[in-house]
Design an enzyme around this catalytic site. Structure first.
Site, PDB file in Angstrom:
ATOM      1  N   CYS A  80      -1.153   6.520   0.671  1.00  0.00           N
ATOM      2  CA  CYS A  80      -1.804   7.741   0.199  1.00  0.00           C
ATOM      3  C   CYS A  80      -3.291   7.707   0.554  1.00  0.00           C
ATOM      4  CB  CYS A  80      -1.559   7.936  -1.298  1.00  0.00           C
ATOM      5  SG  CYS A  80      -1.987   9.603  -1.879  1.00  0.00           S
ATOM      6  N   HIS A 182       4.037   8.437  -0.988  1.00  0.00           N
ATOM      7  CA  HIS A 182       4.136   7.272  -1.866  1.00  0.00           C
ATOM      8  C   HIS A 182       5.519   6.632  -1.722  1.00  0.00           C
ATOM      9  CE1 HIS A 182       0.443   7.571  -4.328  1.00  0.00           C
ATOM     10  NE2 HIS A 182       0.528   8.857  -4.050  1.00  0.00           N
ATOM     11  N   GLU A 184       6.546   3.961  -3.050  1.00  0.00           N
ATOM     12  CA  GLU A 184       6.951   3.409  -4.354  1.00  0.00           C
ATOM     13  C   GLU A 184       7.502   4.473  -5.289  1.00  0.00           C
ATOM     14  OE1 GLU A 184       2.732   4.778  -5.161  1.00  0.00           O
ATOM     15  OE2 GLU A 184       3.898   4.064  -3.443  1.00  0.00           O
TER      16      GLU A 184
END
Length: 202
Positions: A80, A182, A184
């Protein structure tokens, strides 16, 4: 097994990145210690917030040069805002220098759609990066951003997405990788990307 250092410089979604890496079998250390970053086998540079604030915090801690010294020695992943910091400079609020690891700059997304761009978008994967091994073109990942990188070299762009205009979703150059989205927070696809990154450790 080696470990991945997640750079703690005061801005970032550190724990969720660490948890995701642990889930795919990778050891991590959240650290702002230069020696630990030097000893690590890979580095992740996360980031949440504004480009100038993050760039200044990296410089003020001296971690900017620590990260730069790792290039060519171990894989590096910016996530990001961390990806945006890989570029030469950004124009968010004020023109501000980045780490200059990927040639280009960061600008506000030109779109008729609402900003920030928040949500799931599909990837147009290109240039055969190992970061996307096992993923199909059109895979959906999760974005939260208003600015995006503009790479000077097309060969450095490994994925794009569309949000009313063409948006650079991921880059790679000289062992340095960046994901504007992202991983994750991107479900099984994101976990696969993090697993692929971990497997780049020599």
């Amino acid at each position: 097994m080696g470990y991945t250092a997640i750079v703690d410089y005061g801005v970032g979604n550190l724990k969720s990145v660490s948890n995701a890496m642990t889930y795919v079998g990778q050891r991590t250390s959240i650290t702002g210690d230069s020696g630990e970053l030097e000893r690590a086998d890979a580095v992740i540079l996360p980031g949440v917030g504004a480009f100038p604030d993050a760039a200044n915090k990296l410089r003020n801690t001296g971690l900017d040069q620590v990260v730069v010294r790792q290039v060519g020695r171990k894989p590096i992943l910016g996530i990001c805002l961390g990806m945006q910091l890989l570029f030469d400079w950004g124009e968010e609020g004020e023109k501000c220098e980045g780490l200059k690891l990927v040639s280009g700059y960061v600008k506000r997304i030109e779109t008729r759609f609402k900003l920030p761009h928040i949500g799931w978008n599909s990837l147009e994967i290109q240039n055969g990066s190992p970061l996307f091994r096992g993923l199909d073109n059109g895979t959906y990942v999760y974005f939260v951003h208003s600015y995006c990188g503009q790479a000077a070299r097309e060969e450095d762009v490994i994925a794009r997405t569309q949000y009313g205009s063409d948006v650079t979703a991921a880059v790679a150059h000289n062992g340095v990788y960046g994901c504007q989205f992202h991983p994750e927070k991107s479900g099984e696809a994101g976990l696969q990307i993090l697993k692929n990154f971990g497997e780049l450790i020599g």
